[in-house]
Design a protein around this motif. Structure first.
Motif, PDB file in Angstrom:
ATOM      1  N   ALA A 105     -61.148  -5.593  12.597  1.00  0.00           N
ATOM      2  CA  ALA A 105     -60.299  -5.780  13.769  1.00  0.00           C
ATOM      3  C   ALA A 105     -59.691  -4.459  14.232  1.00  0.00           C
ATOM      4  O   ALA A 105     -59.568  -4.212  15.442  1.00  0.00           O
ATOM      5  N   LEU A 106     -59.293  -3.604  13.300  1.00  0.00           N
ATOM      6  CA  LEU A 106     -58.770  -2.291  13.697  1.00  0.00           C
ATOM      7  C   LEU A 106     -59.821  -1.495  14.458  1.00  0.00           C
ATOM      8  O   LEU A 106     -59.532  -0.837  15.462  1.00  0.00           O
ATOM      9  N   ALA A 107     -61.064  -1.582  13.979  1.00  0.00           N
ATOM     10  CA  ALA A 107     -62.154  -0.865  14.656  1.00  0.00           C
ATOM     11  C   ALA A 107     -62.384  -1.427  16.056  1.00  0.00           C
ATOM     12  O   ALA A 107     -62.563  -0.669  17.017  1.00  0.00           O
TER      13      ALA A 107
ATOM     14  N   GLY B  38     -50.032 -11.982  16.652  1.00  0.00           N
ATOM     15  CA  GLY B  38     -50.514 -10.693  17.148  1.00  0.00           C
ATOM     16  C   GLY B  38     -49.471  -9.967  17.973  1.00  0.00           C
ATOM     17  O   GLY B  38     -49.222  -8.775  17.756  1.00  0.00           O
ATOM     18  N   THR B  39     -48.849 -10.677  18.909  1.00  0.00           N
ATOM     19  CA  THR B  39     -47.858 -10.005  19.762  1.00  0.00           C
ATOM     20  C   THR B  39     -46.624  -9.587  18.974  1.00  0.00           C
ATOM     21  O   THR B  39     -46.029  -8.551  19.241  1.00  0.00           O
TER      22      THR B  39
ATOM     23  N   ALA C 297     -56.599 -11.246  14.008  1.00  0.00           N
ATOM     24  CA  ALA C 297     -57.724 -11.486  13.096  1.00  0.00           C
ATOM     25  C   ALA C 297     -57.235 -11.823  11.690  1.00  0.00           C
ATOM     26  O   ALA C 297     -57.787 -12.715  11.024  1.00  0.00           O
ATOM     27  N   TYR C 298     -56.181 -11.134  11.252  1.00  0.00           N
ATOM     28  CA  TYR C 298     -55.628 -11.396   9.912  1.00  0.00           C
ATOM     29  C   TYR C 298     -55.087 -12.824   9.800  1.00  0.00           C
ATOM     30  O   TYR C 298     -55.241 -13.480   8.776  1.00  0.00           O
ATOM     31  N   SER C 299     -54.449 -13.304  10.890  1.00  0.00           N
ATOM     32  CA  SER C 299     -53.878 -14.651  10.845  1.00  0.00           C
ATOM     33  C   SER C 299     -54.963 -15.721  10.740  1.00  0.00           C
ATOM     34  O   SER C 299     -54.695 -16.844  10.344  1.00  0.00           O
TER      35      SER C 299
ATOM     36  N   SER D 284     -51.082   0.224  19.593  1.00  0.00           N
ATOM     37  CA  SER D 284     -50.579  -1.104  19.945  1.00  0.00           C
ATOM     38  C   SER D 284     -51.704  -2.131  20.038  1.00  0.00           C
ATOM     39  O   SER D 284     -51.588  -3.244  19.500  1.00  0.00           O
ATOM     40  N   VAL D 285     -52.809  -1.777  20.704  1.00  0.00           N
ATOM     41  CA  VAL D 285     -53.920  -2.733  20.823  1.00  0.00           C
ATOM     42  C   VAL D 285     -54.628  -2.948  19.483  1.00  0.00           C
ATOM     43  O   VAL D 285     -54.880  -4.109  19.106  1.00  0.00           O
ATOM     44  N   PRO D 286     -54.957  -1.885  18.708  1.00  0.00           N
ATOM     45  CA  PRO D 286     -55.552  -2.147  17.393  1.00  0.00           C
ATOM     46  C   PRO D 286     -54.674  -3.007  16.483  1.00  0.00           C
ATOM     47  O   PRO D 286     -55.183  -3.866  15.750  1.00  0.00           O
ATOM     48  N   ILE D 287     -53.349  -2.815  16.545  1.00  0.00           N
ATOM     49  CA  ILE D 287     -52.463  -3.634  15.720  1.00  0.00           C
ATOM     50  C   ILE D 287     -52.485  -5.091  16.187  1.00  0.00           C
ATOM     51  O   ILE D 287     -52.507  -6.025  15.378  1.00  0.00           O
ATOM     52  N   LEU D 288     -52.493  -5.286  17.497  1.00  0.00           N
ATOM     53  CA  LEU D 288     -52.597  -6.648  18.038  1.00  0.00           C
ATOM     54  C   LEU D 288     -53.873  -7.322  17.541  1.00  0.00           C
ATOM     55  O   LEU D 288     -53.838  -8.469  17.042  1.00  0.00           O
TER      56      LEU D 288
END
Length: 350
Positions: A94-96, A25-26, A82-84, A73-77
């Motif tokens: 997760a984007l939402a 995520g980071t 979540a994707y991992s 930045s936070v939605p991408i994190l």
């Protein structure tokens, strides 16, 4: 869940999986923050620090570009964590949730928790046995709708407000620190770079700084930059001060360490650490701690997460930052030049 492999095929613990997801995520979030932070810093350099309050100007429009990147930045994190865990069906929810975390002021911590909630909820859905006719609609309808609604309700009605309270308390606490307290916090953070030069301690402290940067708190980022650049530059200074104590290989490593330091690559100190770990620690830990402590105590702020010397002009006080870096470098270099053992006759001949 994304597969985590090890060369010796050891079983991966749950803690290691969570750590891997966090680092995923980071690592996805950092480029977004770097882009947004640097563009916003350019806008501030053009239009001043209150550029956001001057709509219609060229600098304001540039600032809007950076702010747009920064917002994600936070939605991408959240999406990357979540994707991992849950793979592609987890990205949409997760984007939402990451967006929602921004909206309710839950910030970086909210996005972090949301990523794990979404990821593990999607993983649980994927393990359900469903009729064949429902297999196709699970990842495109059932999972996105159900997980987004469920985690969204958890945020809206249960944990969102407490997280926002904690985040506001943390930001207010950092803002309230004065003098010695700020120095101690910066020194504790800076010590991490002096210990493992990019390893787990460094990543932990960097994640703390990155998270606060994503929430608009830029002081810890200057700690990160000063404490991370001091060790390799200090090693190069030690070689310059006590050249006869170092081998030709050390001298060559010192030449490389300087540009690495300028690019904020702390790993430039590792060749010295591998040959002489205790003495290097005795010099890099106090050097990084003082550099970080002074940067936070003197109020240096860096909107750019990476870039080393190239983003110093974008800081709120570049000269003070260079002073902090210089002091940390001198402490590191002088201590190591003094305590470094002279070369043996055999080593001197090599």
């Amino acid at each position: 869940m994304a597969t985590i492999t090890r060369k010796n095929n050891k079983k991966v613990s749950q803690g290691e999986k969570i750590k891997a997801s966090f680092l995923t995520g980071t690592s996805y979030m950092i480029p977004v923050i770097v882009a947004g932070g640097i563009i916003m810093a350019i806008a501030k350099a053009i239009g001043g620090y209150d550029v956001a309050n001057n709509p219609g100007t060229f600098a304001y429009l540039i600032n809007q570009i950076g702010a747009s990147a920064f917002f994600f930045s936070v939605p991408i994190l959240t999406a990357a964590i979540a994707y991992s865990i849950g793979d592609r069906p987890a990205i949409g929810p997760a984007l939402a949730i990451g967006y929602l975390s921004n909206e309710i002021n839950a910030g970086f911590v909210g996005g972090l928790i949301g990523g794990f909630l979404v990821g593990y909820m999607v993983l649980a859905f994927k393990k359900l046995k469903v009729p064949n006719w429902a297999t196709g609609i699970m990842p495109i309808l059932v999972i996105p709708v159900t997980v987004t609604l469920a985690v969204g309700c958890i945020f809206q009605f249960i944990i969102g407000e407490p997280i926002a309270f904690v985040m506001n308390a943390m930001v207010n606490w950092l803002a309230s620190l004065q003098g010695g307290s700020k120095f101690i916090l910066g020194a504790v953070m800076g010590t991490c770079w002096g210990i493992d030069f990019g390893g787990p301690f460094t990543k932990t402290a960097a994640s703390f700084a990155n998270g606060l940067n994503a929430d608009g708190v830029y002081g810890p980022t200057s700690v990160k930059m000063a404490a991370g650049m001091a060790p390799p530059l200090g090693m190069a200074l030690a070689v310059l001060l006590a050249r006869k104590k170092f081998t030709q290989a050390d001298i060559e490593n010192a030449k490389v360490a300087v540009p690495l330091s300028m690019c904020y690559i702390t790993e430039g100190a590792i060749p010295f650490y591998l040959n002489d770990p205790i003495r290097v620690w005795c010099s890099t830990i106090p050097g990084s701690a003082v550099a970080g402590g002074l940067a936070l105590m003197w109020g240096v702020e860096s909107p750019a997460l990476h870039g080393g010397i190239f983003v110093v002009p974008m800081m709120n006080n570049p000269l003070v930052f260079l002073t902090c870096l210089g002091i940390g470098t001198i402490i590191t270099g002088v201590i190591y030049a003094i305590i470094k053992k002279p070369l043996t006759e055999e080593a001197a001949l090599d």
